[in-house]
Write an enzyme that holds these catalytic residues in place. Structure first.
Site, PDB file in Angstrom:
ATOM      1  N   ASP A   1       0.455   4.984   1.799  1.00  0.00           N
ATOM      2  CA  ASP A   1      -0.306   5.426   2.969  1.00  0.00           C
ATOM      3  C   ASP A   1      -1.413   6.412   2.599  1.00  0.00           C
ATOM      4  OD1 ASP A   1       1.001   3.912   4.888  1.00  0.00           O
ATOM      5  OD2 ASP A   1       2.504   5.452   5.309  1.00  0.00           O
TER       6      ASP A   1
ATOM      7  N   HIS B   1       4.697   0.151   0.285  1.00  0.00           N
ATOM      8  CA  HIS B   1       5.467  -0.618   1.258  1.00  0.00           C
ATOM      9  C   HIS B   1       4.625  -1.738   1.842  1.00  0.00           C
ATOM     10  CE1 HIS B   1       3.606   2.715   3.503  1.00  0.00           C
ATOM     11  NE2 HIS B   1       3.589   1.912   4.556  1.00  0.00           N
TER      12      HIS B   1
ATOM     13  N   HIS C   1       0.827  -1.206   0.000  1.00  0.00           N
ATOM     14  CA  HIS C   1       0.000   0.000   0.000  1.00  0.00           C
ATOM     15  C   HIS C   1       0.863   1.258   0.000  1.00  0.00           C
ATOM     16  CE1 HIS C   1       0.995  -0.617   4.236  1.00  0.00           C
ATOM     17  NE2 HIS C   1       0.688   0.654   4.466  1.00  0.00           N
TER      18      HIS C   1
ATOM     19  N   ARG D   1       5.306   6.298  13.884  1.00  0.00           N
ATOM     20  CA  ARG D   1       5.295   6.965  12.581  1.00  0.00           C
ATOM     21  C   ARG D   1       4.825   8.410  12.695  1.00  0.00           C
ATOM     22  NH1 ARG D   1       1.141   4.740   8.293  1.00  0.00           N
ATOM     23  NH2 ARG D   1      -0.141   6.507   8.956  1.00  0.00           N
TER      24      ARG D   1
END
Length: 311
Positions: free
Chosen positions: A101, A259, A99, A274
């Site tokens: 983000d 990723h 995907h 994150r």
């Protein structure tokens, strides 16, 4: 008066199309402008950067460094309510599917910074793929097709199929609550399958697991075409895989990559924190911008133009 700190970067390329290790820098909010420019330039070239031995960093230091590269978003459109640091915590989620983000909103993030907090004894690597390289490698007939193709992205998709629970058909209460929160607000956006990168001007493929279908195609045709294109993106030659160690921080250009977090560590605990940087609304090769179908992402992120380099 605040001080800035100059550094000398050592950048080691890790693959032909993606990935570089960066050394000779102690990350934080006190870096000088030329170093920040060098990091941003390396990010555009290599797509994902790995910074080992950043043991001094905590959430505040990670955020301070992120502010030098752009404008942090709130952590997630549905999984946070104002926080800027999102824990990628294995007790709630294992994002083991390719995907980019947050593509279900119109303002796709520029980049993310991911810092190792707690790691399993084995496994738990992350792999990134270059969507720029995948576009460049398309034969002319496929380019002609995808350059005029749009896709519907949504956060309401088959979550259980994408991320099966270790508890089989009976996910834990914690997992169920997390999944319910993920779809607590509905977002749907139509994006071009080929977008023009706002800083490099290069063409990249915009796909990943938030794609519901292609505009104007049925579900069967969409599934077949999606698989064809995704297989090109995730071709091993277009990827780099990172084995996390304590003190590692990674930054990736979310506009030119996908990723996948490899869930091969059994029931061990894994957590990475994150921080996400705000981006712009994608534009196709004809200058047409992505279209919101449902949902207002303004509370998640402003629309931010690319950062102007000091040099």
């Amino acid at each position: 008066m605040s001080e800035t700190r100059a550094t000398s970067l050592t950048i080691t390329k890790l693959g032909a199309h993606i990935g570089a290790r960066v050394e000779g820098v102690r990350l934080g909010g006190d870096l000088d402008a030329s170093t920040v420019d060098a990091v941003n330039a390396a990010l555009l070239e290599h797509k994902v950067l790995f910074f080992p031995d950043q043991h001094h960093l905590d959430d505040d230091g990670q955020l301070a460094f992120a502010h030098l590269l752009g404008t942090p978003t709130t952590a997630h459109p549905t999984l946070s309510r104002g926080e800027q640091v999102l824990p990628i915590d294995s007790r709630y989620d294992k994002a083991n599917s390719w995907h980019t983000d947050v593509t279900f909103v119109d303002r796709i993030p520029k980049a993310s910074l991911l810092r190792a907090v707690a790691l399993p004894d084995y496994g738990g690597t992350t792999t990134w793929a270059s969507t720029e390289a995948a576009y460049d490698q398309l034969p002319a007939p496929l380019r002609a097709l995808v350059e005029n193709l749009w896709a519907t992205h949504t956060n309401l998709y088959d979550y259980a199929a994408q991320f099966p629970s270790p508890h089989g058909d009976n996910p834990s209460e914690t997992e169920r609550a997390y999944r319910d929160q993920f779809v607590s607000d509905y977002y749907e956006t139509e994006h071009p399958v080929v977008r023009v990168h706002p800083e490099t001007g290069r063409r990249v493929l915009l796909l990943g697991h938030f794609v519901k279908k292609f505009v104007g195609l049925g579900s069967t045709e969409s599934a077949a075409l999606f698989r064809l294109l995704q297989d090109r993106i995730t071709k091993l030659e277009n990827t780099v895989r990172w084995s996390w160690r304590p003190g590692d921080l990674a930054i990736w250009d979310n506009r030119a990559t996908q990723h996948y977090a490899v869930a091969d560590y059994d029931d061990q605990y894994r957590r990475l924190n994150r921080v996400t940087l705000a981006g712009d609304v994608p534009v196709d090769i004809h200058g047409e911008r992505s279209r919101v179908v449902s949902g207002d992402a303004s509370a998640y992120s402003n629309v931010v133009a690319p950062v102007a380099l000091a040099g």
